[in-house]
Design an enzyme around this catalytic site. Structure first.
Site, mmCIF file in Angstrom:
data_model
loop_
_atom_site.group_PDB
_atom_site.id
_atom_site.type_symbol
_atom_site.label_atom_id
_atom_site.label_comp_id
_atom_site.label_asym_id
_atom_site.label_seq_id
_atom_site.Cartn_x
_atom_site.Cartn_y
_atom_site.Cartn_z
ATOM 1 N N CYS A 161 -65.501 3.622 69.297
ATOM 2 C CA CYS A 161 -65.278 2.461 68.406
ATOM 3 C C CYS A 161 -66.490 2.118 67.560
ATOM 4 C CB CYS A 161 -64.845 1.248 69.219
ATOM 5 S SG CYS A 161 -66.152 0.523 70.245
ATOM 6 N N ASP A 179 -41.926 -19.210 19.413
ATOM 7 C CA ASP A 179 -43.019 -18.790 18.538
ATOM 8 C C ASP A 179 -44.035 -19.919 18.388
ATOM 9 O OD1 ASP A 179 -41.844 -16.338 18.167
ATOM 10 O OD2 ASP A 179 -40.790 -16.922 16.323
ATOM 11 N N CYS A 204 -70.932 2.666 71.310
ATOM 12 C CA CYS A 204 -69.781 3.428 71.793
ATOM 13 C C CYS A 204 -69.486 4.614 70.875
ATOM 14 C CB CYS A 204 -68.558 2.522 71.891
ATOM 15 S SG CYS A 204 -67.037 3.385 72.356
ATOM 16 N N CYS A 238 -67.506 2.960 75.532
ATOM 17 C CA CYS A 238 -67.622 1.590 76.050
ATOM 18 C C CYS A 238 -66.444 1.272 76.984
ATOM 19 C CB CYS A 238 -67.676 0.584 74.901
ATOM 20 S SG CYS A 238 -66.099 0.334 74.046
#
Length: 533
Positions: A116, A348, A113, A21
């Site tokens: 890509c 606790d 392309c 491309c």
């Protein structure tokens, strides 16, 4: 196309002829103009076609005058490696004509392309940008800027390597240098194109330091097929992982590409790469806000409430906890996915925390709402306090991640004050316990208590009782106020834990002692800052 020069013509022709491309061609021509990548795909294709046509005409004009001496610049630029590929006057050897380039342009215009896989084609168009923005807006996040990230299919690294090797061979034949570091990275080019479009649609700027991240995850169905040869050549690079569906991760592929020899790569993968069968797929569009941190102090008034959920062997022992009573309101208001609770120590289940309370901090993960005024934080604090009589919070405020470190700084050097109700088996008088008031900096050796040995390593810890003050009640009961080093096990200091804490109240009084009630009266940590009521 002013950014391209004559030396780029063979790259443009080669890549166009193989289905690359226009934007990837610009990348391989090392074009760094962000604005150029933002031009429409069709316009870029037209510009490249025009560039090839003009270049061909200029070359034909130059080649007519063969009597001209060799170009000095050409002689300086060409490398010895490619000397045989240049003719006697330094002209570039014959390449496909502009007409051939036009045919390639027309045939590749509608193709995916080969480098890509369509990311710099369809996924740069306005329709995809709108799709991303719709996803962002529907998620209902608060943000004033954004950072954009993209995850690419692993074989893009393979295809880019193949394209680069093809271009490198072409440039070598022409005696022209090409460094891979000069090529514009795909991610960078994609962000050049996407950032201004997203900014315009969202109405906020792109900022690399933003806490709001928009990410797109691309996938491709041919990843395993195209990367398989790397696993054969470099098996050590691909290890199965429990949380990965495929061994062909981006980092594994990059590692293999660094190891594989160029000649082995050329045997298994076409250079430049062939056209793909499919377009990339935008698998996920994700949003994530950076964590928000809320701090404060809590008081605990119940002797039947753990600090965190009490679950043993998958069974819940008590219905709630300090952590849950506070966090459920924060989670609802901040619209967060999850939270992480931390505090300056813990008491606790049967111990109360009085006085100014115990400092705590909560990390709210991926919150949708992040902006709160001081008044809104006060109202949120009040909502928490109104919801239960077991706890109260104060000084509720937004803090930074780095500020939380102050809560943990020098924990063992901090002091804590306690009040303990103690029982003795033998009768006592006031004078029997009065000597405790005179003891200062009493050193203890505390072996890990039996009651916490299942979750703490076995060790002997040195701790100090700084001061004590006794308060006689009757023959078998007295109250002891203690100021101690943080981390001291108070219950064990009273009853001795079968001799695991030495000395202890029992040994000091020479009788059996046990603890009936314990309250934390203060946690001496100067954080978070006190807020005005």
């Amino acid at each position: 196309m002013s950014s391209l020069t004559e030396k780029d013509r063979p790259i443009v022709q080669l890549l166009l002829s193989t289905g690359t491309c226009p934007r990837c061609i610009l990348r391989f021509c090392c074009v760094g103009s962000q604005m150029l990548y933002r031009h429409p795909h069709k316009d870029l294709m037209k510009d490249l076609q025009e560039f090839l046509k003009n270049s061909q005409e200029e070359e034909e004009t130059i080649c007519l005058d063969v009597a001209d001496p060799p170009c000095k610049r050409m002689r300086l630029e060409h490398r010895e490696e490619g000397a045989d590929d240049l003719n006697h006057n330094g002209a570039i050897p014959q390449l496909p004509s502009a007409d051939d380039g036009n045919a390639a342009t027309e045939s590749s215009a509608g193709k995916v392309c080969n480098v890509c896989l369509g990311i710099l084609q369809e996924f740069c168009e306005a329709d995809f940008v709108k799709k991303v923005c719709q996803k962002i807006n529907s998620a209902d996040y608060q943000f004033t800027s954004f950072v954009f990230s993209v995850s690419l299919p692993p074989q893009l690294s393979v295809r880019e390597r193949a394209a680069w090797l093809g271009v490198k061979q072409q440039m070598r034949n022409l005696g022209l240098p090409l460094a891979k570091d000069d090529i514009v990275q795909l991610k960078e080019a994609y962000k050049w194109i996407i950032h201004p479009q997203l900014s315009e649609e969202l109405g906020v700027p792109a900022d690399g330091k933003s806490l709001f991240e928009v990410s797109v995850v691309f996938a491709h169905p041919e990843t395993d097929e195209e990367c398989h040869f790397l696993a054969t050549a470099c098996p050590d690079c691909f290890k199965p992982a429990k949380n990965k569906q495929s061994v062909f991760t981006r980092m594994a592929v990059i590692k293999a590409l660094e190891k594989i020899k160029e000649e082995d790569f050329l045997k298994h993968f076409p250079c430049p790469p062939s056209s793909p069968k499919n377009l990339c797929d935008a698998l996920e569009i994700q949003c994530n806000n950076g964590a928000v941190f809320v701090a404060g102090r809590y008081n605990k008034y119940s002797r039947n409430l753990p600090q965190t959920p009490w679950i043993i062997d998958g069974e819940r022992k008590l219905e709630s906890s300090v952590e849950e009573l506070i966090s459920e309101h924060l989670m609802a208001e901040f619209k967060a996915d999850s939270f992480n609770f931390s505090s300056s120590g813990r008491e606790d289940v049967d111990v109360r925390t009085l006085g100014n309370g115990r400092p705590f901090a909560i990390e709210l993960v991926n919150p949708r709402r992040i902006h709160f005024t001081a008044d809104e934080m006060k109202r949120l604090q009040q909502a928490i306090n109104d919801s239960s009589d077991k706890i109260q919070v104060r000084d509720l405020q937004l803090v930074t991640r780095s500020a939380i470190g102050r809560m943990k700084e020098g924990e063992e050097e901090k002091t804590k004050t306690y009040s303990a109700l103690i029982w003795t088996d033998k009768a006592i008088q006031r004078e029997d316990i009065a000597f405790l008031d005179d003891i200062k900096e009493l050193k203890l050796d505390q072996k890990t208590p039996l009651r916490v040995l299942h979750r703490r390593p076995l060790a002997v810890r040195c701790r100090f009782i700084h001061t004590m003050k006794s308060e006689y009640i009757d023959e078998h009961h007295f109250r002891l106020h203690l100021k101690t080093q943080a981390g001291t096990y108070i219950k064990e200091f009273v009853h001795g834990d079968f001799g695991r804490t030495k000395p202890n109240i029992g040994s000091l009084l020479n009788r059996t002692a046990d603890i009936l009630e314990l309250d934390v009266e203060s946690v001496d940590v100067d954080w978070p800052p006190t807020l005005a009521d």
